[in-house]
Design a protein around this motif. Sequence first.
Motif, PDB file in Angstrom:
ATOM      1  N   ARG A   1      18.053 -46.958 -33.943  1.00  0.00           N
ATOM      2  CA  ARG A   1      19.381 -47.566 -34.088  1.00  0.00           C
ATOM      3  C   ARG A   1      20.202 -46.748 -35.079  1.00  0.00           C
ATOM      4  O   ARG A   1      19.667 -46.214 -36.050  1.00  0.00           O
ATOM      5  N   TYR A   2      21.520 -46.665 -34.831  1.00  0.00           N
ATOM      6  CA  TYR A   2      22.408 -45.916 -35.735  1.00  0.00           C
ATOM      7  C   TYR A   2      23.739 -46.665 -35.894  1.00  0.00           C
ATOM      8  O   TYR A   2      24.783 -46.217 -35.486  1.00  0.00           O
ATOM      9  N   ASP A   3      23.678 -47.800 -36.585  1.00  0.00           N
ATOM     10  CA  ASP A   3      24.831 -48.690 -36.671  1.00  0.00           C
ATOM     11  C   ASP A   3      25.991 -48.119 -37.480  1.00  0.00           C
ATOM     12  O   ASP A   3      27.133 -48.556 -37.308  1.00  0.00           O
ATOM     13  N   GLY A   4      25.728 -47.166 -38.368  1.00  0.00           N
ATOM     14  CA  GLY A   4      26.808 -46.660 -39.216  1.00  0.00           C
ATOM     15  C   GLY A   4      27.469 -45.384 -38.742  1.00  0.00           C
ATOM     16  O   GLY A   4      28.496 -44.973 -39.292  1.00  0.00           O
ATOM     17  N   LEU A   5      26.911 -44.730 -37.725  1.00  0.00           N
ATOM     18  CA  LEU A   5      27.376 -43.389 -37.366  1.00  0.00           C
ATOM     19  C   LEU A   5      28.805 -43.382 -36.832  1.00  0.00           C
ATOM     20  O   LEU A   5      29.608 -42.513 -37.190  1.00  0.00           O
ATOM     21  N   ILE A   6      29.159 -44.331 -35.991  1.00  0.00           N
ATOM     22  CA  ILE A   6      30.484 -44.311 -35.370  1.00  0.00           C
ATOM     23  C   ILE A   6      31.563 -44.516 -36.429  1.00  0.00           C
ATOM     24  O   ILE A   6      32.592 -43.819 -36.430  1.00  0.00           O
ATOM     25  N   GLY A   7      31.354 -45.441 -37.363  1.00  0.00           N
ATOM     26  CA  GLY A   7      32.310 -45.610 -38.457  1.00  0.00           C
ATOM     27  C   GLY A   7      32.359 -44.386 -39.350  1.00  0.00           C
ATOM     28  O   GLY A   7      33.435 -43.979 -39.816  1.00  0.00           O
TER      29      GLY A   7
ATOM     30  N   GLY B   1      35.454 -43.743 -36.245  1.00  0.00           N
ATOM     31  CA  GLY B   1      35.712 -44.827 -35.304  1.00  0.00           C
ATOM     32  C   GLY B   1      35.578 -46.181 -35.972  1.00  0.00           C
ATOM     33  O   GLY B   1      35.298 -46.287 -37.174  1.00  0.00           O
ATOM     34  N   ASN B   2      35.774 -47.233 -35.190  1.00  0.00           N
ATOM     35  CA  ASN B   2      35.525 -48.577 -35.687  1.00  0.00           C
ATOM     36  C   ASN B   2      34.029 -48.772 -35.893  1.00  0.00           C
ATOM     37  O   ASN B   2      33.214 -48.207 -35.159  1.00  0.00           O
ATOM     38  N   GLU B   3      33.672 -49.552 -36.889  1.00  0.00           N
ATOM     39  CA  GLU B   3      32.257 -49.827 -37.122  1.00  0.00           C
ATOM     40  C   GLU B   3      31.656 -50.443 -35.857  1.00  0.00           C
ATOM     41  O   GLU B   3      32.085 -51.507 -35.404  1.00  0.00           O
ATOM     42  N   THR B   4      30.669 -49.759 -35.277  1.00  0.00           N
ATOM     43  CA  THR B   4      30.108 -50.174 -33.988  1.00  0.00           C
ATOM     44  C   THR B   4      28.602 -49.975 -33.990  1.00  0.00           C
ATOM     45  O   THR B   4      28.129 -48.869 -34.268  1.00  0.00           O
ATOM     46  N   PRO B   5      27.819 -51.006 -33.694  1.00  0.00           N
ATOM     47  CA  PRO B   5      26.364 -50.833 -33.634  1.00  0.00           C
ATOM     48  C   PRO B   5      25.961 -50.014 -32.408  1.00  0.00           C
ATOM     49  O   PRO B   5      26.643 -50.020 -31.386  1.00  0.00           O
ATOM     50  N   ALA B   6      24.828 -49.329 -32.502  1.00  0.00           N
ATOM     51  CA  ALA B   6      24.383 -48.491 -31.380  1.00  0.00           C
ATOM     52  C   ALA B   6      22.899 -48.209 -31.500  1.00  0.00           C
ATOM     53  O   ALA B   6      22.309 -48.272 -32.578  1.00  0.00           O
ATOM     54  N   MET B   7      22.312 -47.872 -30.368  1.00  0.00           N
ATOM     55  CA  MET B   7      20.873 -47.592 -30.274  1.00  0.00           C
ATOM     56  C   MET B   7      20.672 -46.496 -29.237  1.00  0.00           C
ATOM     57  O   MET B   7      21.358 -46.482 -28.200  1.00  0.00           O
ATOM     58  N   GLY B   8      19.756 -45.561 -29.483  1.00  0.00           N
ATOM     59  CA  GLY B   8      19.549 -44.500 -28.495  1.00  0.00           C
ATOM     60  C   GLY B   8      18.226 -43.780 -28.670  1.00  0.00           C
ATOM     61  O   GLY B   8      17.476 -44.022 -29.613  1.00  0.00           O
ATOM     62  N   TRP B   9      17.950 -42.877 -27.733  1.00  0.00           N
ATOM     63  CA  TRP B   9      16.750 -42.056 -27.802  1.00  0.00           C
ATOM     64  C   TRP B   9      16.952 -40.767 -27.014  1.00  0.00           C
ATOM     65  O   TRP B   9      17.911 -40.627 -26.258  1.00  0.00           O
ATOM     66  N   ALA B  10      16.024 -39.840 -27.187  1.00  0.00           N
ATOM     67  CA  ALA B  10      16.013 -38.609 -26.391  1.00  0.00           C
ATOM     68  C   ALA B  10      14.577 -38.267 -26.026  1.00  0.00           C
ATOM     69  O   ALA B  10      13.662 -38.416 -26.836  1.00  0.00           O
TER      70      ALA B  10
ATOM     71  N   LEU C   1      23.028 -46.760 -26.093  1.00  0.00           N
ATOM     72  CA  LEU C   1      23.539 -48.100 -25.815  1.00  0.00           C
ATOM     73  C   LEU C   1      24.434 -48.474 -26.995  1.00  0.00           C
ATOM     74  O   LEU C   1      23.942 -48.750 -28.096  1.00  0.00           O
ATOM     75  N   ILE C   2      25.749 -48.449 -26.765  1.00  0.00           N
ATOM     76  CA  ILE C   2      26.718 -48.564 -27.856  1.00  0.00           C
ATOM     77  C   ILE C   2      27.464 -49.891 -27.755  1.00  0.00           C
ATOM     78  O   ILE C   2      28.036 -50.209 -26.712  1.00  0.00           O
ATOM     79  N   GLY C   3      27.458 -50.655 -28.850  1.00  0.00           N
ATOM     80  CA  GLY C   3      28.274 -51.859 -28.899  1.00  0.00           C
ATOM     81  C   GLY C   3      27.525 -53.151 -29.087  1.00  0.00           C
ATOM     82  O   GLY C   3      28.148 -54.207 -29.218  1.00  0.00           O
ATOM     83  N   SER C   4      26.188 -53.119 -29.123  1.00  0.00           N
ATOM     84  CA  SER C   4      25.416 -54.357 -29.285  1.00  0.00           C
ATOM     85  C   SER C   4      24.549 -54.281 -30.542  1.00  0.00           C
ATOM     86  O   SER C   4      23.757 -53.352 -30.692  1.00  0.00           O
ATOM     87  N   PRO C   5      24.666 -55.290 -31.432  1.00  0.00           N
ATOM     88  CA  PRO C   5      23.801 -55.343 -32.618  1.00  0.00           C
ATOM     89  C   PRO C   5      22.480 -56.049 -32.351  1.00  0.00           C
ATOM     90  O   PRO C   5      21.619 -56.105 -33.220  1.00  0.00           O
ATOM     91  N   SER C   6      22.293 -56.576 -31.146  1.00  0.00           N
ATOM     92  CA  SER C   6      21.141 -57.416 -30.841  1.00  0.00           C
ATOM     93  C   SER C   6      19.844 -56.613 -30.843  1.00  0.00           C
ATOM     94  O   SER C   6      19.790 -55.493 -30.328  1.00  0.00           O
TER      95      SER C   6
ATOM     96  N   ILE D   1      34.528 -42.199 -29.454  1.00  0.00           N
ATOM     97  CA  ILE D   1      35.672 -42.438 -30.344  1.00  0.00           C
ATOM     98  C   ILE D   1      36.954 -41.841 -29.765  1.00  0.00           C
ATOM     99  O   ILE D   1      37.997 -42.503 -29.680  1.00  0.00           O
ATOM    100  N   GLU D   2      36.868 -40.577 -29.340  1.00  0.00           N
ATOM    101  CA  GLU D   2      38.065 -39.854 -28.900  1.00  0.00           C
ATOM    102  C   GLU D   2      38.717 -40.504 -27.694  1.00  0.00           C
ATOM    103  O   GLU D   2      39.951 -40.527 -27.578  1.00  0.00           O
ATOM    104  N   HIS D   3      37.931 -41.061 -26.797  1.00  0.00           N
ATOM    105  CA  HIS D   3      38.475 -41.608 -25.559  1.00  0.00           C
ATOM    106  C   HIS D   3      38.585 -43.131 -25.573  1.00  0.00           C
ATOM    107  O   HIS D   3      38.832 -43.742 -24.530  1.00  0.00           O
ATOM    108  N   GLY D   4      38.408 -43.733 -26.734  1.00  0.00           N
ATOM    109  CA  GLY D   4      38.618 -45.166 -26.857  1.00  0.00           C
ATOM    110  C   GLY D   4      37.706 -46.014 -26.003  1.00  0.00           C
ATOM    111  O   GLY D   4      38.116 -47.073 -25.508  1.00  0.00           O
ATOM    112  N   LEU D   5      36.454 -45.589 -25.848  1.00  0.00           N
ATOM    113  CA  LEU D   5      35.539 -46.326 -24.973  1.00  0.00           C
ATOM    114  C   LEU D   5      35.168 -47.693 -25.541  1.00  0.00           C
ATOM    115  O   LEU D   5      34.666 -48.555 -24.808  1.00  0.00           O
ATOM    116  N   HIS D   6      35.438 -47.912 -26.836  1.00  0.00           N
ATOM    117  CA  HIS D   6      35.124 -49.214 -27.422  1.00  0.00           C
ATOM    118  C   HIS D   6      35.909 -50.336 -26.747  1.00  0.00           C
ATOM    119  O   HIS D   6      35.463 -51.489 -26.705  1.00  0.00           O
TER     120      HIS D   6
END
Length: 427
Positions: free
Chosen positions: A285-291, A295-304, A131-136, A92-97
């Motif tokens: 998946r964490y589609d609501g976290l960025i909003g 930030g702008n509503e942005t879909p995302a998926m990740g793991w650790a 992986l940020i930006g894809s709802p697929s 969000i801070e660096h406008g990577l969207h």
Amino acid sequence: MGEIKALRGTRDILPEEVNYWQQVETVAKEILTKAAYTEIRPPIFEQTALFERGIGEATDVVSKEMYTFVDRGDRSCTLRPEGTAGVVRAFIEHGLHAQGVQRLWYTGPMFRYERPQAGRQRQFHQIGLELIGSPSPVADVETIALATDILETLGLKHLSLQLNSVGNNEDRQRYREALVAYLTPYKDQLDSDSQYRLDRNPLRILDSKDEQTQAILENAPRLLDHLDADSQAHFEAVKRQLTALGIDYTINTNLVRGLDYYTHTAFEIQSADLGAQATVCGGGRYDGLIGQLGGNETPAMGWAIGMERLILLLKQLKPVPKPELDIYLVSRGDRATAQGLKIAQTLRHQGLRVELDLSGSQFKKQFKRADRSGAIACLIIGDEEVEQGTVNLKWMATQAQSVWQQSELIANGDQLRQQIWEAKHRE
């Protein structure tokens, strides 16, 4: 004054164990780089509000486990308990969207005040992917496939993929109401943690390890039965894609993960070789976290991936050999040692791995260390060699020796490197 030791829940990673860590990091970097993921390195501490808003104030992580302090600027700061929130804040801070879909990975220490046990420390380490930006649903499956690739490339066996969908916010609200309605008559029979969670975070009750609570949950409503049509379609697509890639999975309707930001796909990769703490990788998946974080509503998926648990598994498989040493250089006397350093540095620049004995001890003791080092060859410099500008080369496997001019050795490092390569392959 008492002896100063490492704090409880922290541990030193000593040189003989570091080889395991480096192996994991190398494999992960190679696989993720091939999939066009790039590394990001957020700070180790952040504003406390980031984790309160991102993870959820009702979670155990925020309410019980965070290392929080007030700095000299009277700001509440927290050592990161997980990696996703910091990556999202940086996004969000660096406008990577504006740069399209972001494939990011990170590694480093995390901090939670938990009861230490095998594979769980208060300072622990993760390799994570976002992986940020894809709802697929294909994005969900790509990330799961990459985690599987990493673990299988490392040689892990007896792995199982546990899969569930936690739906969207509306799905979870409907399910929360149904779950609370079911569990309320049993409140007094639940374990104490579950009684506390019933009003604050009832979905976390599904994670309870208490046998009586688990027995009560056997007839509880299922989250999967409360998904709307879109959530069901997303989950079905994920399952189809996993099957198409040949990745087996088990539906685990109690899998909700411990953080509030998850939506739709939630998963864990577990090992049957780890006992009670079976999860080696987890995410979703964490589609609501960025909003939610501004930030702008942005879909995302990740793991650790939890490094400590992964290292425990690797140690069970087989020892990781020490990096091969090409040359052990012994010397005797100040002039010889100084010249040895010059030769060692030259050979290192030419691609050879060289250890210079700096003990100053007798040749006999240095030769014993050379034998134990596993080196292919030993270079020997004493006063006589300094005067004559020579160096003795001894092949450790055959004990055969030859004399080289130092100038020739420095000028023709490629020749020595080729001979060492041939000696390795003969062995």
